[in-house]
Design a protein around this motif. Structure first.
Motif, PDB file in Angstrom:
ATOM      1  N   PRO A  93      30.150  34.782 -53.769  1.00  0.00           N
ATOM      2  CA  PRO A  93      30.512  33.596 -54.553  1.00  0.00           C
ATOM      3  C   PRO A  93      29.390  33.203 -55.501  1.00  0.00           C
ATOM      4  O   PRO A  93      28.212  33.427 -55.221  1.00  0.00           O
ATOM      5  CB  PRO A  93      30.752  32.525 -53.490  1.00  0.00           C
TER       6      PRO A  93
ATOM      7  N   SER B 208      34.011  33.737 -50.111  1.00  0.00           N
ATOM      8  CA  SER B 208      33.135  32.577 -49.993  1.00  0.00           C
ATOM      9  C   SER B 208      32.799  32.272 -48.536  1.00  0.00           C
ATOM     10  O   SER B 208      31.639  32.004 -48.190  1.00  0.00           O
ATOM     11  CB  SER B 208      33.793  31.360 -50.654  1.00  0.00           C
TER      12      SER B 208
ATOM     13  N   ARG C 288      38.605  32.788 -51.340  1.00  0.00           N
ATOM     14  CA  ARG C 288      38.205  31.990 -50.180  1.00  0.00           C
ATOM     15  C   ARG C 288      37.581  32.873 -49.097  1.00  0.00           C
ATOM     16  O   ARG C 288      36.610  32.469 -48.446  1.00  0.00           O
ATOM     17  CB  ARG C 288      39.415  31.239 -49.631  1.00  0.00           C
TER      18      ARG C 288
END
Length: 542
Positions: free
Chosen positions: A16, A409, A406
């Motif tokens: 990320p 991350s 997601r």
């Protein structure tokens, strides 16, 4: 095998590049709410005016027009607020251009499919890779009209693209259309109006490194005090010096609070956004900042401690752990989620399932998770799947883009790598080579579990097949390593599966007695050997 497409190489997904945390502004008095609403309405009108000017510029936009728009906004706000508004405008315009390009690609895919099917005779059978002809003349006629409609839409979209025209709705097109369906949305006109106005506010500020606490427009101190630099027309509402307004509520970020505090105490840039959740009647403040680009670990390093292969489905993740040789370890795991309901509910379900998946990966000690690099864009067209409406809804509802972002991350916080693999044939080959061999009375294997093994083996660099063909009997000394389960230097790679009773086949029982006496051979010559070539243990750990 000549019809199989070439598989793309697996790769480690980049980590990320940003962080965002949120906290609630609790117990705001009416005066604070009135000030926030006034600032949001004023700056929202400036953002709408700037977006209109940017869309009018089209492809003629340049540094001079940008500077002119910023100077115009500075007189009715401030230099920093004008910079934040113009930057947000450019991001929104660029997003609209990307969506326009995706829309054109979708139209191209639909037109190509319709032209192909219309060119076939009526009732012509299809294949796995291409649909067949239409079943009747009436269906053929309707699809020909559909083709004409798509071609007209495509021509209009291409004309807009070439002219630089985009269509953007501040507040969102979906919320705008909800105005015509208030009964279905269970909203009154007043409630919808409140949501619409709140979505069009602009209460955000970009961070600045070197400035006090990393932001001059919306400043948050280490003890949680929030102050806002008011625009010039609203300077009379200030309750502190230099045209600033201090809110009564205090902020305390429970998640990443230490990291946020380190940044603002070092005067590093932090961006803030204040927004109102009209459904709950609550105000929130979101802090975000960029992270330096983190170099991804080499693929071989990610593979060193084994892999967890994950098959993404419409209602669950099917995961299987594999050692570094590609052998399945233990039993399959399933992490369920429900993608029905609101966007917030779906997002929470995905987040909860990923949390359980990552926690399991940490417990077993693997260093990476293998996942398919899915993209259903060409699969979502109405023309490709025809009447299979439920299937189209199924693949359209899978949040592949949000899921990958997601997962990357969340995995980065645990030092875990994500390996993306080509999704081609994973379900088919997994079921063919792994579903039946691993099914036992105590272990039920689904097609999705087998696909997880195929994904994990592809991420590890192994072929999906369980083994290579055994060598010819007359070349057994020169054929080399027989299986694809382990490397040449691993001990026991040529070993056979141990008997279930931990004793040689046909040998005595642990008590020292045989079940029956061996019978004498009735032939003079040696009987042919009944020992067969056996692959490595599926659970071999090297």
């Amino acid at each position: 095998m000549g019809d199989l497409r070439k598989l793309t190489a697996s790769f480690v997904v980049s980590g990320p590049c940003g962080v965002a945390v949120r906290d609630r502004l609790k117990h705001l008095p009416p005066q604070d709410e009135r000030v926030l609403r006034a600032v949001g309405v004023h700056q929202g009108s400036l953002a709408s005016r700037d977006l209109k000017a940017r869309c009018a510029d089209g492809l003629e936009h340049g540094a001079d027009t940008w500077a002119a728009r910023k100077r115009e906004l500075t007189g009715v706000s401030s230099s920093r607020i004008a910079g934040a508004i113009t930057k947000a405008t450019h991001d929104q315009w660029a997003l609209a251009r990307r969506c326009q390009a995706a829309y054109i690609r979708t139209l191209n895919a639909g037109i190509k499919t319709l032209r192909h099917r219309l060119s076939l005779p009526l009732g012509a059978p299809g294949t796995k890779r291409a649909a067949g002809g239409y079943r009747s003349k009436s269906e053929w006629f309707r699809k020909s009209r559909r083709l004409a409609t798509l071609e007209a839409r495509h021509a209009a979209a291409v004309a807009d693209w070439q002219a630089g025209r985009v269509r953007v709705v501040r507040g969102g097109k979906r919320l705008l259309n909800t105005r015509h369906h208030l009964t279905e949305a269970r909203l009154t006109e007043d409630r919808w109006r409140e949501q619409w106005e709140a979505e069009r506010w602009f209460l955000a500020a970009d961070g600045e490194s070197g400035k006090r606490f990393g932001n001059e427009t919306i400043r948050v101190t280490p003890d949680g005090e929030v102050t806002i630099k008011l625009p010039v027309p609203l300077a009379h509402l200030a309750n502190t010096r230099h045209g600033r307004y201090t809110l009564t509520a205090r902020i305390a970020f429970a998640h990443r609070g230490a990291e946020w505090a380190d940044r603002i105490e070092a005067n590093r840039a932090v961006a803030y956004r204040i927004h109102l959740d009209t459904g709950r009647g609550r105000w929130y403040l979101t802090a975000s900042w960029q992270r330096p680009a983190i170099q991804t670990i080499p693929l071989e390093t990610a593979r060193a401690r084994g892999m967890i292969g994950v098959d993404t489905n419409a209602d669950h993740f099917a995961a299987y752990r594999l050692d570094r040789h590609g052998n399945p370890v233990g039993d399959p795991h399933r992490f369920d989620y429900d993608l029905s309901g609101t966007t917030t509910h779906r997002d929470a379900q995905i987040r909860h399932a990923l949390t359980r998946l990552i926690n399991w990966a940490v417990r077993v000690g693997v260093g990476a998770i293998g996942i398919e690099d899915l993209d259903f864009t060409p699969e979502k067209t109405r023309e490709k799947h025809g009447r299979r409406k439920r299937f189209r809804q199924l693949i359209s509802g899978m949040p592949t883009g949000k899921l990958k972002a997601r997962l990357v991350s969340m995995a980065a916080e645990h030092g875990m790598a994500i390996v993306a693999v080509d999704p081609a044939y994973t379900s088919m080959w997994g079921a063919q080579h792994w579903q039946k061999p691993l099914t036992t009375p105590h272990r039920k294997m689904s097609r999705h579990d087998a696909a997880g093994i195929a994904i994990g083996r592809r991420a590890l660099g192994h072929p999906v097949r369980r083994r290579t063909a055994p060598p010819p009997h007359d070349r057994s000394d020169r054929a080399g390593h027989r299986t694809a389960q382990a490397g040449p230097g691993d001990r026991g790679r040529e070993g056979t599966r141990p008997p279930a009773t931990d004793r040689p086949s046909g040998g005595p029982l642990p008590s020292g007695k045989r079940k029956r006496e061996p019978s004498a051979s009735k032939t003079v010559r040696d009987a042919p050997s009944t020992r067969q070539w056996v692959q490595d243990s599926l659970t071999h750990t090297g």
